[in-house]
Design an enzyme around this catalytic site. Structure first.
Site, PDB file in Angstrom:
ATOM      1  N   ILE A 145      -6.911  -7.271  40.356  1.00 15.81           N
ATOM      2  CA  ILE A 145      -6.181  -8.294  41.090  1.00 15.81           C
ATOM      3  C   ILE A 145      -5.480  -9.169  40.058  1.00 15.81           C
ATOM      4  O   ILE A 145      -5.896  -9.232  38.903  1.00 15.81           O
ATOM      5  CB  ILE A 145      -7.091  -9.136  42.013  1.00 15.81           C
ATOM      6  CG1 ILE A 145      -8.250  -9.784  41.244  1.00 15.81           C
ATOM      7  CG2 ILE A 145      -7.608  -8.309  43.164  1.00 15.81           C
ATOM      8  CD1 ILE A 145      -9.145 -10.646  42.118  1.00 15.81           C
ATOM      9  N   ASP A 146      -4.418  -9.804  40.474  1.00 11.30           N
ATOM     10  CA  ASP A 146      -3.596 -10.561  39.544  1.00 11.30           C
ATOM     11  C   ASP A 146      -4.351 -11.746  38.939  1.00 11.30           C
ATOM     12  O   ASP A 146      -5.315 -12.247  39.514  1.00 11.30           O
ATOM     13  CB  ASP A 146      -2.343 -11.075  40.243  1.00 11.30           C
ATOM     14  CG  ASP A 146      -1.483  -9.952  40.795  1.00 11.30           C
ATOM     15  OD1 ASP A 146      -1.472  -8.877  40.178  1.00 11.30           O
ATOM     16  OD2 ASP A 146      -0.840 -10.155  41.843  1.00 11.30           O
ATOM     17  N   LYS A 147      -3.870 -12.212  37.807  1.00 10.12           N
ATOM     18  CA  LYS A 147      -4.484 -13.317  37.072  1.00 10.12           C
ATOM     19  C   LYS A 147      -4.739 -14.530  37.969  1.00 10.12           C
ATOM     20  O   LYS A 147      -5.817 -15.114  37.948  1.00 10.12           O
ATOM     21  CB  LYS A 147      -3.591 -13.702  35.896  1.00 10.12           C
ATOM     22  CG  LYS A 147      -3.967 -14.995  35.168  1.00 10.12           C
ATOM     23  CD  LYS A 147      -3.017 -15.243  34.008  1.00 10.12           C
ATOM     24  CE  LYS A 147      -3.263 -16.591  33.341  1.00 10.12           C
ATOM     25  NZ  LYS A 147      -2.740 -17.708  34.162  1.00 10.12           N
ATOM     26  N   THR A 153      -4.773 -14.625  41.257  1.00  3.56           N
ATOM     27  CA  THR A 153      -5.422 -14.297  42.529  1.00  3.56           C
ATOM     28  C   THR A 153      -6.916 -14.321  42.299  1.00  3.56           C
ATOM     29  O   THR A 153      -7.405 -13.788  41.303  1.00  3.56           O
ATOM     30  CB  THR A 153      -4.985 -12.908  43.030  1.00  3.56           C
ATOM     31  OG1 THR A 153      -3.570 -12.912  43.263  1.00  3.56           O
ATOM     32  CG2 THR A 153      -5.705 -12.531  44.306  1.00  3.56           C
ATOM     33  N   ARG A 165       1.956  -9.865  47.762  1.00  2.36           N
ATOM     34  CA  ARG A 165       2.956 -10.851  47.356  1.00  2.36           C
ATOM     35  C   ARG A 165       4.371 -10.354  47.645  1.00  2.36           C
ATOM     36  O   ARG A 165       5.222 -11.102  48.136  1.00  2.36           O
ATOM     37  CB  ARG A 165       2.779 -11.176  45.873  1.00  2.36           C
ATOM     38  CG  ARG A 165       1.428 -11.794  45.548  1.00  2.36           C
ATOM     39  CD  ARG A 165       1.129 -11.782  44.055  1.00  2.36           C
ATOM     40  NE  ARG A 165       2.057 -12.634  43.319  1.00  2.36           N
ATOM     41  CZ  ARG A 165       2.098 -12.686  41.991  1.00  2.36           C
ATOM     42  NH1 ARG A 165       1.278 -11.928  41.267  1.00  2.36           N
ATOM     43  NH2 ARG A 165       2.949 -13.498  41.394  1.00  2.36           N
TER      44      ARG A 165
END
Length: 311
Positions: free
Chosen positions: A143-145, A147, A243
């Site tokens: 998962i993104d930084k 998130t 996103r």
């Protein structure tokens, strides 16, 4: 790719601009995913960047058909090292581990983030599957930084193969909560739109005709006038999927610096949380499901929205 601006062996990076882009430093960071603005500036100040055979400054306005060449230092070989980083372990046994990642933590080492990542903390805590090499041991999905939320981690190669197969077969359950811009009128919906690299900005992904199949299901949880709290269920797991998909239907995730508007909710990144994770245990065959409560900053923002803030 990103190294320092000093001496040593060099590699030649060449890019031919097909359309006008603007400032040279921005063109470089847009074209190469793992190059930061500060890294590009170092190369430019060191005279390592030429345009059409001549050294150029960061402010140079790039035009169509310009040829940009970077004599970049060869990258240093990164390796992940164990670090005593506090982790929120939701579940753990001999085969798998489920961790609740905070907003702001990078999942694994990469140029620009050599340490302080989730992987560094996991390596200190336990042994991990060797699959995915020295920088991403045990990491089955990311998962993104900015998130927050749940990730499943493999401690053995057997577990890793099983979990990866489940992701490919779309049998895992992954639900996210997100605050998005606008008032979504529909109670539920499905976004079925292929995703790939944005041809205009390599740091971004976009809905593109020949992209990879991507499906996101959403359900409205609560409405606040100018914002909506939604639950998103991933059928596929593409980079930045929620996103990009929410921005595609004109309801970008609030706080998103990459896909959202400049005027958005204050904070340190997108209001997106991996709240539920379910999968079949790779050894016992038992179905496991976990949930992680919303972070304090997320809950606080919901409270402010309920009282009419930002509307």
């Amino acid at each position: 790719m990103a190294g320092n601006g000093g001496g040593g062996k060099r590699m030649k990076l060449t890019m031919m601009v097909t359309t006008e882009h603007g400032r040279l430093d921005r063109v470089i960071t847009d074209y190469f995913d793992d190059v930061t603005r500060s890294q590009a500036d170092k190369w430019l100040h060191a005279g390592l960047v030429t345009v059409n055979g001549r050294p150029a400054k960061a402010s140079y306005k790039v035009a169509a058909d310009d040829q940009i060449v970077i004599a970049a230092p060869e990258p240093t070989v990164l390796s992940a090292k164990p670090q005593n980083i506090p982790l929120d372990i939701v579940y753990e046994d001999d085969d798998v581990l489920v961790v609740n990642k905070p907003q702001g933590m990078v999942v694994h080492p990469a140029p620009g983030h050599p340490d302080g990542t989730l992987v560094n903390g996991l390596m200190y805590h336990t042994t991990l599957s060797p699959i995915n090499g020295v920088l991403r041991p045990g990491i089955v999905h990311r998962i993104d930084k900015d998130t927050s939320g749940l990730l499943m981690v493999a401690k053995t190669a057997t577990a890793h193969q099983s979990l990866a197969a489940q992701l490919k077969a779309k049998t895992t359950d992954r639900e996210y909560l997100a605050i998005v811009h606008g008032n979504i009128k529909e109670a539920t919906g499905t976004i079925d739109a292929p995703l790939g690299r944005d041809p205009k900005n390599r740091k971004k992904h976009a809905v593109v005709p020949n992209g990879r199949h991507a499906v996101t299901h959403f359900e409205v949880v609560e409405r606040f006038g100018s914002y909506t709290l939604v639950k998103c269920r991933l059928e596929t797991g593409r980079t930045h999927q929620i996103r990009v998909h929410m921005a595609y239907i004109k309801h970008p995730v609030a706080g998103d610096p990459l896909y959202g508007p400049k005027h958005t909710l204050p904070g340190n990144g997108q209001y997106l949380h991996a709240a539920t994770l379910g999968f079949t245990h790779p050894v016992t065959g038992q179905h496991l499901e976990f949930s992680a409560p919303l972070p304090d900053y997320f809950e606080a923002m919901l409270t402010r929205l309920r009282y009419g803030a930002f509307n």
